[in-house]
Design a protein around this motif. Sequence first.
Motif, PDB file in Angstrom:
ATOM      1  N   TYR A  12       0.843  -1.185   0.000  1.00  0.00           N
ATOM      2  CA  TYR A  12       0.000   0.000   0.000  1.00  0.00           C
ATOM      3  C   TYR A  12       0.881   1.239   0.000  1.00  0.00           C
ATOM      4  O   TYR A  12       1.982   1.226   0.558  1.00  0.00           O
ATOM      5  N   ILE A  13       0.387   2.306  -0.623  1.00  0.00           N
ATOM      6  CA  ILE A  13       1.092   3.582  -0.677  1.00  0.00           C
ATOM      7  C   ILE A  13       0.273   4.592   0.105  1.00  0.00           C
ATOM      8  O   ILE A  13      -0.926   4.747  -0.139  1.00  0.00           O
ATOM      9  N   LYS A  14       0.912   5.266   1.042  1.00  0.00           N
ATOM     10  CA  LYS A  14       0.205   6.219   1.891  1.00  0.00           C
ATOM     11  C   LYS A  14      -0.422   7.324   1.040  1.00  0.00           C
ATOM     12  O   LYS A  14       0.233   7.913   0.187  1.00  0.00           O
ATOM     13  N   SER A  34      -1.056   0.165   8.790  1.00  0.00           N
ATOM     14  CA  SER A  34      -2.071  -0.712   9.372  1.00  0.00           C
ATOM     15  C   SER A  34      -1.440  -1.625  10.413  1.00  0.00           C
ATOM     16  O   SER A  34      -0.222  -1.824  10.436  1.00  0.00           O
ATOM     17  N   LYS A  35      -2.263  -2.198  11.247  1.00  0.00           N
ATOM     18  CA  LYS A  35      -1.746  -3.122  12.263  1.00  0.00           C
ATOM     19  C   LYS A  35      -1.187  -4.390  11.637  1.00  0.00           C
ATOM     20  O   LYS A  35      -0.461  -5.131  12.270  1.00  0.00           O
ATOM     21  N   TYR A  36      -1.516  -4.643  10.362  1.00  0.00           N
ATOM     22  CA  TYR A  36      -1.001  -5.810   9.652  1.00  0.00           C
ATOM     23  C   TYR A  36       0.290  -5.512   8.892  1.00  0.00           C
ATOM     24  O   TYR A  36       0.808  -6.371   8.194  1.00  0.00           O
ATOM     25  N   SER A  37       0.812  -4.302   9.040  1.00  0.00           N
ATOM     26  CA  SER A  37       2.014  -3.922   8.316  1.00  0.00           C
ATOM     27  C   SER A  37       3.199  -4.756   8.783  1.00  0.00           C
ATOM     28  O   SER A  37       3.477  -4.861   9.972  1.00  0.00           O
ATOM     29  N   LYS A  38       3.885  -5.341   7.832  1.00  0.00           N
ATOM     30  CA  LYS A  38       5.066  -6.152   8.126  1.00  0.00           C
ATOM     31  C   LYS A  38       6.336  -5.329   7.930  1.00  0.00           C
ATOM     32  O   LYS A  38       7.335  -5.529   8.593  1.00  0.00           O
ATOM     33  N   PHE A  39       6.247  -4.370   6.999  1.00  0.00           N
ATOM     34  CA  PHE A  39       7.440  -3.620   6.608  1.00  0.00           C
ATOM     35  C   PHE A  39       7.007  -2.250   6.110  1.00  0.00           C
ATOM     36  O   PHE A  39       6.089  -2.141   5.314  1.00  0.00           O
ATOM     37  N   LEU A  40       7.648  -1.209   6.589  1.00  0.00           N
ATOM     38  CA  LEU A  40       7.318   0.157   6.188  1.00  0.00           C
ATOM     39  C   LEU A  40       8.553   0.807   5.583  1.00  0.00           C
ATOM     40  O   LEU A  40       9.641   0.742   6.158  1.00  0.00           O
ATOM     41  N   VAL A  41       8.373   1.423   4.411  1.00  0.00           N
ATOM     42  CA  VAL A  41       9.469   2.100   3.720  1.00  0.00           C
ATOM     43  C   VAL A  41       9.109   3.572   3.608  1.00  0.00           C
ATOM     44  O   VAL A  41       8.027   3.919   3.141  1.00  0.00           O
ATOM     45  N   GLN A  42      10.026   4.433   4.056  1.00  0.00           N
ATOM     46  CA  GLN A  42       9.845   5.879   3.926  1.00  0.00           C
ATOM     47  C   GLN A  42      10.982   6.396   3.041  1.00  0.00           C
ATOM     48  O   GLN A  42      12.149   6.296   3.403  1.00  0.00           O
ATOM     49  N   LEU A  43      10.616   6.950   1.871  1.00  0.00           N
ATOM     50  CA  LEU A  43      11.612   7.457   0.935  1.00  0.00           C
ATOM     51  C   LEU A  43      11.927   8.921   1.213  1.00  0.00           C
ATOM     52  O   LEU A  43      11.163   9.623   1.875  1.00  0.00           O
ATOM     53  N   ASP A  44      13.053   9.393   0.696  1.00  0.00           N
ATOM     54  CA  ASP A  44      13.483  10.773   0.915  1.00  0.00           C
ATOM     55  C   ASP A  44      12.471  11.801   0.421  1.00  0.00           C
ATOM     56  O   ASP A  44      12.367  12.885   0.976  1.00  0.00           O
ATOM     57  N   GLY A  46       9.333  11.637   0.707  1.00  0.00           N
ATOM     58  CA  GLY A  46       8.143  11.613   1.543  1.00  0.00           C
ATOM     59  C   GLY A  46       7.188  10.474   1.245  1.00  0.00           C
ATOM     60  O   GLY A  46       6.257  10.230   2.008  1.00  0.00           O
ATOM     61  N   LEU A  47       7.378   9.760   0.150  1.00  0.00           N
ATOM     62  CA  LEU A  47       6.517   8.635  -0.194  1.00  0.00           C
ATOM     63  C   LEU A  47       6.692   7.522   0.833  1.00  0.00           C
ATOM     64  O   LEU A  47       7.811   7.224   1.242  1.00  0.00           O
ATOM     65  N   GLU A  48       5.578   6.935   1.268  1.00  0.00           N
ATOM     66  CA  GLU A  48       5.622   5.827   2.222  1.00  0.00           C
ATOM     67  C   GLU A  48       4.916   4.622   1.633  1.00  0.00           C
ATOM     68  O   GLU A  48       3.819   4.726   1.109  1.00  0.00           O
ATOM     69  N   LEU A  49       5.561   3.458   1.737  1.00  0.00           N
ATOM     70  CA  LEU A  49       5.001   2.185   1.283  1.00  0.00           C
ATOM     71  C   LEU A  49       4.884   1.273   2.483  1.00  0.00           C
ATOM     72  O   LEU A  49       5.765   1.242   3.338  1.00  0.00           O
ATOM     73  N   SER A  50       3.813   0.512   2.533  1.00  0.00           N
ATOM     74  CA  SER A  50       3.629  -0.446   3.607  1.00  0.00           C
ATOM     75  C   SER A  50       3.310  -1.803   3.009  1.00  0.00           C
ATOM     76  O   SER A  50       2.425  -1.919   2.165  1.00  0.00           O
ATOM     77  N   ILE A  51       4.028  -2.821   3.418  1.00  0.00           N
ATOM     78  CA  ILE A  51       3.741  -4.183   2.991  1.00  0.00           C
ATOM     79  C   ILE A  51       2.935  -4.825   4.112  1.00  0.00           C
ATOM     80  O   ILE A  51       3.405  -4.919   5.241  1.00  0.00           O
ATOM     81  N   THR A  52       1.706  -5.224   3.781  1.00  0.00           N
ATOM     82  CA  THR A  52       0.851  -5.835   4.788  1.00  0.00           C
ATOM     83  C   THR A  52       0.858  -7.344   4.640  1.00  0.00           C
ATOM     84  O   THR A  52       1.016  -7.876   3.548  1.00  0.00           O
ATOM     85  N   ASP A  53       0.671  -8.013   5.758  1.00  0.00           N
ATOM     86  CA  ASP A  53       0.708  -9.470   5.786  1.00  0.00           C
ATOM     87  C   ASP A  53      -0.201  -9.940   6.916  1.00  0.00           C
ATOM     88  O   ASP A  53       0.258 -10.169   8.023  1.00  0.00           O
ATOM     89  N   LYS A  54      -1.500 -10.093   6.614  1.00  0.00           N
ATOM     90  CA  LYS A  54      -2.451 -10.486   7.647  1.00  0.00           C
ATOM     91  C   LYS A  54      -2.131 -11.854   8.242  1.00  0.00           C
ATOM     92  O   LYS A  54      -2.352 -12.091   9.424  1.00  0.00           O
TER      93      LYS A  54
END
Length: 108
Positions: A12-14, A34-44, A46-54
Amino acid sequence: MTKDSSMADAIYIKGVAVTKYKRSAVKVSEEWPSKYSKFLVQLDDGLELSITDKRRLAKVRLLANPTSVSPISELHPNALLEPMTVEEFAASLAKKKITIKPLLLDQV
């Protein structure tokens, strides 16, 4: 979080709406990540990506050269970046004596 029974994991992309055609573990209006986020990436920028894994089955590895490590090293070349010649394509199809659909779906 949505209370669906979807078993799909996703990236997901914020601030970017989730596609309408699939049920999602993340709603735009809810807490980030999200509470299911396994990995969060914050780029220089400002873009944020979240990998979710329920299901908590995903693995995340950071590698200096991912193409040198299995399973990525075992993948075939990218057809868009390294196109085959007609001769190479014909030779690869001729290697196996099976019907066309399983042959084209074979990723090994």
